[in-house]
Each structure stands twice: as structure tokens, then as C-alpha cells.
Design a protein around this motif. Structure first.
Motif, PDB file in Angstrom:
ATOM      1  N   TYR A   1       7.761   2.973   6.512  1.00  0.00           N
ATOM      2  CA  TYR A   1       6.522   3.742   6.351  1.00  0.00           C
ATOM      3  C   TYR A   1       6.444   4.810   7.430  1.00  0.00           C
ATOM      4  CZ  TYR A   1       3.890   0.913   2.953  1.00  0.00           C
ATOM      5  OH  TYR A   1       3.426   0.297   1.827  1.00  0.00           O
TER       6      TYR A   1
ATOM      7  N   ILE B   1       4.254  -4.565   4.070  1.00  0.00           N
ATOM      8  CA  ILE B   1       4.465  -3.159   4.396  1.00  0.00           C
ATOM      9  C   ILE B   1       5.961  -2.902   4.379  1.00  0.00           C
ATOM     10  CG2 ILE B   1       2.346  -2.881   5.726  1.00  0.00           C
ATOM     11  CD1 ILE B   1       4.020  -3.067   8.259  1.00  0.00           C
TER      12      ILE B   1
ATOM     13  N   ILE C   1       0.132   4.421   5.615  1.00  0.00           N
ATOM     14  CA  ILE C   1      -0.928   3.471   5.281  1.00  0.00           C
ATOM     15  C   ILE C   1      -2.146   3.674   6.184  1.00  0.00           C
ATOM     16  CG2 ILE C   1      -0.030   1.624   6.747  1.00  0.00           C
ATOM     17  CD1 ILE C   1      -0.647  -0.306   4.407  1.00  0.00           C
TER      18      ILE C   1
ATOM     19  N   TYR D   1       3.860   6.834   9.680  1.00  0.00           N
ATOM     20  CA  TYR D   1       2.489   6.668  10.133  1.00  0.00           C
ATOM     21  C   TYR D   1       2.038   7.872  10.947  1.00  0.00           C
ATOM     22  CZ  TYR D   1       3.188   1.698   9.141  1.00  0.00           C
ATOM     23  OH  TYR D   1       3.448   0.500   8.531  1.00  0.00           O
TER      24      TYR D   1
ATOM     25  N   GLY E   1       0.832  -1.203   0.000  1.00  0.00           N
ATOM     26  CA  GLY E   1       0.000   0.000   0.000  1.00  0.00           C
ATOM     27  C   GLY E   1       0.863   1.248   0.000  1.00  0.00           C
ATOM     28  N   HIS E   2       0.220   2.383   0.119  1.00  0.00           N
ATOM     29  CA  HIS E   2       0.930   3.657   0.085  1.00  0.00           C
ATOM     30  C   HIS E   2       1.527   4.021   1.439  1.00  0.00           C
ATOM     31  CE1 HIS E   2      -2.460   5.541   2.128  1.00  0.00           C
ATOM     32  NE2 HIS E   2      -3.264   5.023   1.213  1.00  0.00           N
TER      33      HIS E   2
ATOM     34  N   SER F   1      -6.056   1.379   2.490  1.00  0.00           N
ATOM     35  CA  SER F   1      -4.840   0.871   1.855  1.00  0.00           C
ATOM     36  C   SER F   1      -4.410  -0.444   2.495  1.00  0.00           C
ATOM     37  CB  SER F   1      -3.729   1.916   1.975  1.00  0.00           C
ATOM     38  OG  SER F   1      -2.534   1.422   1.437  1.00  0.00           O
ATOM     39  N   TYR F   2      -4.453  -0.494   3.820  1.00  0.00           N
ATOM     40  CA  TYR F   2      -4.049  -1.686   4.572  1.00  0.00           C
ATOM     41  C   TYR F   2      -4.902  -2.889   4.161  1.00  0.00           C
ATOM     42  CZ  TYR F   2      -2.467  -4.298   8.721  1.00  0.00           C
ATOM     43  OH  TYR F   2      -1.912  -5.221   9.567  1.00  0.00           O
TER      44      TYR F   2
ATOM     45  N   SER G   1      -4.824  -3.951   0.355  1.00  0.00           N
ATOM     46  CA  SER G   1      -3.595  -4.703   0.074  1.00  0.00           C
ATOM     47  C   SER G   1      -3.717  -6.131   0.590  1.00  0.00           C
ATOM     48  CB  SER G   1      -2.390  -4.021   0.714  1.00  0.00           C
ATOM     49  OG  SER G   1      -2.193  -2.743   0.189  1.00  0.00           O
TER      50      SER G   1
ATOM     51  N   ASN H   1      -2.961   6.117  12.331  1.00  0.00           N
ATOM     52  CA  ASN H   1      -2.625   4.946  11.529  1.00  0.00           C
ATOM     53  C   ASN H   1      -1.661   4.010  12.246  1.00  0.00           C
ATOM     54  OD1 ASN H   1      -4.367   5.744   9.552  1.00  0.00           O
ATOM     55  ND2 ASN H   1      -2.820   6.823   8.375  1.00  0.00           N
TER      56      ASN H   1
END
Length: 86
Positions: free
Chosen positions: A57, A53, A27, A59, A23-24, A31-32, A35, A63
Motif C-alpha cells: 500500500y 492490508i 488506506i 500511504y 480496503g483501497h 477504509s481502514y 474493512s 495515513n
């Protein structure tokens, strides 16, 4: 892959040892879980897909809570410096 039909896309993906569904950054829930679900759909077609992941990332606090509350969901964590999208 753009113009291929679904059957051809599945056959193309089966040529790879591993498919990482990522995902982006920062996340969030959609997205989570999209995916996660996509990796499960691909597995249903016998594609070796991994819900993944990246380890770096970024967060938001909200998130981070989501990620921590879903910690029991099996996922791969890939070091970002090893990720090469090509």
C-alpha cells in the motif's frame, strides 16, 4: 452474488476457507475501519474473515500515522504479488 439475499450471500461466503477484507490503496480512516468492522461482522456469521492490508500500500504521511497508531489492531498483511482477485 449481486441478486442474492443476505442469507444466500452468507451461505456462499461460508464455502470459502478464508475471506480477506481489503480496503483501497492509500488506506484512510474510513477504509481502514470499515474493512475492520466488515471482517468482524462476517466473523459473527461464522465466516473466516480477515481484516487485511496489502504489503505494498502507498500511504500519505497522514495515513501512515493512522496505520501506525492502529498497529495494535489485529490484521493480516498479504504480499501484493500473491494477491489474485479472481
Amino acid at each position: 452474488i449481486y441478486n442474492m439475499n443476505t442469507k444466500k450471500i452468507i451461505e456462499e461466503l461460508k464455502k470459502y476457507n478464508d475471506i480477506y477484507v481489503i480496503g483501497h490503496n492509500n488506506i484512510d480512516a474510513d477504509s481502514y475501519f470499515s474493512s475492520y468492522v466488515l471482517s468482524k461482522i462476517l466473523k459473527s456469521f461464522n465466516i473466516n474473515a480477515h481484516f487485511t492490508i496489502l504489503d505494498n500500500y502507498i500511504y500519505s504521511d497522514e495515513n501512515k500515522e493512522l496505520k501506525n497508531s492502529c498497529a495494535s489492531v489485529q490484521r493480516a498483511t498479504v504480499p501484493c504479488n500473491s494477491w489474485n482477485p479472481n
